[in-house]
Design a protein around this motif. Structure first.
Motif, PDB file in Angstrom:
ATOM      1  N   VAL A  95       6.228  -9.973  17.777  1.00  0.00           N
ATOM      2  CA  VAL A  95       6.398  -8.622  18.302  1.00  0.00           C
ATOM      3  C   VAL A  95       7.485  -7.975  17.461  1.00  0.00           C
ATOM      4  O   VAL A  95       8.538  -8.574  17.222  1.00  0.00           O
ATOM      5  CB  VAL A  95       6.793  -8.632  19.782  1.00  0.00           C
ATOM      6  N   CYS A  96       7.222  -6.744  17.000  1.00  0.00           N
ATOM      7  CA  CYS A  96       8.168  -6.060  16.121  1.00  0.00           C
ATOM      8  C   CYS A  96       8.475  -4.654  16.615  1.00  0.00           C
ATOM      9  O   CYS A  96       7.574  -3.929  17.048  1.00  0.00           O
ATOM     10  CB  CYS A  96       7.593  -5.938  14.712  1.00  0.00           C
ATOM     11  N   ALA A  97       9.742  -4.284  16.514  1.00  0.00           N
ATOM     12  CA  ALA A  97      10.130  -2.890  16.664  1.00  0.00           C
ATOM     13  C   ALA A  97       9.883  -2.256  15.305  1.00  0.00           C
ATOM     14  O   ALA A  97      10.259  -2.817  14.266  1.00  0.00           O
ATOM     15  CB  ALA A  97      11.595  -2.790  17.055  1.00  0.00           C
ATOM     16  N   ALA A  98       9.221  -1.107  15.295  1.00  0.00           N
ATOM     17  CA  ALA A  98       8.846  -0.475  14.037  1.00  0.00           C
ATOM     18  C   ALA A  98       9.263   0.991  14.019  1.00  0.00           C
ATOM     19  O   ALA A  98       9.377   1.621  15.069  1.00  0.00           O
ATOM     20  CB  ALA A  98       7.337  -0.587  13.825  1.00  0.00           C
ATOM     21  N   ASP A  99       9.459   1.514  12.811  1.00  0.00           N
ATOM     22  CA  ASP A  99       9.783   2.934  12.677  1.00  0.00           C
ATOM     23  C   ASP A  99       8.486   3.740  12.657  1.00  0.00           C
ATOM     24  O   ASP A  99       7.386   3.181  12.803  1.00  0.00           O
ATOM     25  CB  ASP A  99      10.659   3.178  11.456  1.00  0.00           C
ATOM     26  N   LYS A 100       8.602   5.046  12.453  1.00  0.00           N
ATOM     27  CA  LYS A 100       7.413   5.912  12.499  1.00  0.00           C
ATOM     28  C   LYS A 100       6.426   5.627  11.368  1.00  0.00           C
ATOM     29  O   LYS A 100       5.272   5.986  11.445  1.00  0.00           O
ATOM     30  CB  LYS A 100       7.820   7.383  12.521  1.00  0.00           C
ATOM     31  N   GLU A 101       6.858   4.929  10.316  1.00  0.00           N
ATOM     32  CA  GLU A 101       5.975   4.554   9.202  1.00  0.00           C
ATOM     33  C   GLU A 101       5.362   3.168   9.420  1.00  0.00           C
ATOM     34  O   GLU A 101       4.729   2.638   8.522  1.00  0.00           O
ATOM     35  CB  GLU A 101       6.756   4.538   7.887  1.00  0.00           C
ATOM     36  N   VAL A 103       7.038   0.344   9.664  1.00  0.00           N
ATOM     37  CA  VAL A 103       7.792  -0.677   8.941  1.00  0.00           C
ATOM     38  C   VAL A 103       8.631  -1.422   9.979  1.00  0.00           C
ATOM     39  O   VAL A 103       9.309  -0.804  10.806  1.00  0.00           O
ATOM     40  CB  VAL A 103       8.701  -0.045   7.856  1.00  0.00           C
ATOM     41  N   ALA A 104       8.571  -2.746   9.932  1.00  0.00           N
ATOM     42  CA  ALA A 104       9.287  -3.574  10.905  1.00  0.00           C
ATOM     43  C   ALA A 104      10.793  -3.436  10.737  1.00  0.00           C
ATOM     44  O   ALA A 104      11.325  -3.602   9.643  1.00  0.00           O
ATOM     45  CB  ALA A 104       8.865  -5.032  10.756  1.00  0.00           C
ATOM     46  N   LEU A 105      11.469  -3.137  11.849  1.00  0.00           N
ATOM     47  CA  LEU A 105      12.932  -3.048  11.869  1.00  0.00           C
ATOM     48  C   LEU A 105      13.545  -4.328  12.419  1.00  0.00           C
ATOM     49  O   LEU A 105      14.723  -4.602  12.214  1.00  0.00           O
ATOM     50  CB  LEU A 105      13.365  -1.860  12.733  1.00  0.00           C
ATOM     51  N   GLY A 106      12.747  -5.087  13.137  1.00  0.00           N
ATOM     52  CA  GLY A 106      13.167  -6.352  13.710  1.00  0.00           C
ATOM     53  C   GLY A 106      11.981  -6.990  14.396  1.00  0.00           C
ATOM     54  O   GLY A 106      11.151  -6.289  14.977  1.00  0.00           O
ATOM     55  N   CYS A 107      11.860  -8.304  14.311  1.00  0.00           N
ATOM     56  CA  CYS A 107      10.714  -9.004  14.878  1.00  0.00           C
ATOM     57  C   CYS A 107      11.168 -10.267  15.589  1.00  0.00           C
ATOM     58  O   CYS A 107      12.225 -10.816  15.301  1.00  0.00           O
ATOM     59  CB  CYS A 107       9.718  -9.393  13.790  1.00  0.00           C
ATOM     60  N   ARG A 108      10.312 -10.724  16.468  1.00  0.00           N
ATOM     61  CA  ARG A 108      10.577 -11.953  17.200  1.00  0.00           C
ATOM     62  C   ARG A 108       9.244 -12.573  17.608  1.00  0.00           C
ATOM     63  O   ARG A 108       8.318 -11.865  17.993  1.00  0.00           O
ATOM     64  CB  ARG A 108      11.402 -11.625  18.434  1.00  0.00           C
ATOM     65  N   THR A 109       9.155 -13.892  17.527  1.00  0.00           N
ATOM     66  CA  THR A 109       7.980 -14.596  18.041  1.00  0.00           C
ATOM     67  C   THR A 109       8.204 -14.836  19.527  1.00  0.00           C
ATOM     68  O   THR A 109       9.251 -15.340  19.927  1.00  0.00           O
ATOM     69  CB  THR A 109       7.777 -15.930  17.301  1.00  0.00           C
ATOM     70  N   ILE A 130      18.440  -5.096  16.815  1.00  0.00           N
ATOM     71  CA  ILE A 130      18.165  -4.619  15.460  1.00  0.00           C
ATOM     72  C   ILE A 130      19.333  -3.762  14.974  1.00  0.00           C
ATOM     73  O   ILE A 130      20.126  -3.262  15.780  1.00  0.00           O
ATOM     74  CB  ILE A 130      16.836  -3.851  15.377  1.00  0.00           C
ATOM     75  N   ASP A 131      19.419  -3.584  13.676  1.00  0.00           N
ATOM     76  CA  ASP A 131      20.539  -2.854  13.092  1.00  0.00           C
ATOM     77  C   ASP A 131      20.548  -1.364  13.432  1.00  0.00           C
ATOM     78  O   ASP A 131      21.604  -0.805  13.682  1.00  0.00           O
ATOM     79  CB  ASP A 131      20.555  -3.035  11.573  1.00  0.00           C
ATOM     80  N   ALA A 170       8.621 -10.031   9.413  1.00  0.00           N
ATOM     81  CA  ALA A 170      10.045  -9.925   9.149  1.00  0.00           C
ATOM     82  C   ALA A 170      10.424  -8.469   8.900  1.00  0.00           C
ATOM     83  O   ALA A 170       9.559  -7.607   8.649  1.00  0.00           O
ATOM     84  CB  ALA A 170      10.411 -10.767   7.930  1.00  0.00           C
ATOM     85  N   VAL A 171      11.712  -8.206   8.939  1.00  0.00           N
ATOM     86  CA  VAL A 171      12.228  -6.870   8.669  1.00  0.00           C
ATOM     87  C   VAL A 171      11.710  -6.399   7.313  1.00  0.00           C
ATOM     88  O   VAL A 171      11.728  -7.139   6.330  1.00  0.00           O
ATOM     89  CB  VAL A 171      13.775  -6.875   8.681  1.00  0.00           C
TER      90      VAL A 171
END
Length: 175
Positions: A95-101, A103-109, A130-131, A170-171
């Motif tokens: 599962v990843c937090a992503a930006d509007k494009e 692109v993964a900002l942070g992920c976790r299994t 995430i950063d 991954a990020v």
């Protein structure tokens, strides 16, 4: 005479075995599944790309301080639900937090065992640090089951090999 015939027969069998391109080396092949398309709700698929009869869905997310470390600022807090996972011992998705494009900002299994609700449903509260949480536009699930990686040929030529899930997200990965 019988001993001589047996020796000739054994030598002939070894010659046929050698000439038939058979060898004593174990044939070991690793294959890696292609990463499936990330969405808020996905059908979990095995390493062959076949649906497992399980869905994983982000049923909500928000930015807020984690209650155990509020001084760290906002974290991504999401709820993930697995439907149909009670039929298997383990299933896991990235599962990843992503930006509007996307692109993964942070992920976790996340493993299905982590997702359990008060009424027996398979919904869990998950936190992701995430950063730059202010850039999060969505939280997405990647459909590939990550629960069983298995040994590779490099690790064990005899018992390794077979199909493996793609590398964990991954990020910076484009989802």
């Amino acid at each position: 005479m019988a001993v001589a015939r047996m020796a000739v027969g054994a030598a002939s069998a070894l010659t046929v075995f050698a000439l038939s391109s058979c060898s004593l080396a174990w044939p070991c092949e690793d294959t890696t599944a292609e990463r499936g398309e990330a969405e808020a709700k996905v059908e979990v698929e095995n390493t062959s790309g076949r649906p497992m009869g399980i869905t994983a869905e982000v049923v909500g997310w928000r930015l807020e301080p984690h209650p155990q470390v509020p001084d760290e600022g906002d974290h991504v807090h999401f709820r993930l639900r697995f439907d149909g996972a009670e039929s298997v011992s383990s299933v896991a998705v990235d599962v990843c937090a992503a930006d509007k494009e996307r692109v993964a900002l942070g992920c976790r299994t996340v493993y299905s065992q982590e997702a359990f609700g008060p009424n027996g449903d398979r919904t869990g509260d998950i936190w992701l640090d995430i950063d730059h949480p202010e850039h999060v536009a969505d939280v997405l699930v990647i459909p590939n089951d990550q629960s069983h990686v298995g040994q590779t040929c490099e690790e064990d030529l005899k018992d390794g090999g077979g199909e493996h899930p793609p590398a964990p997200a991954a990020v910076g990965d484009q989802l």
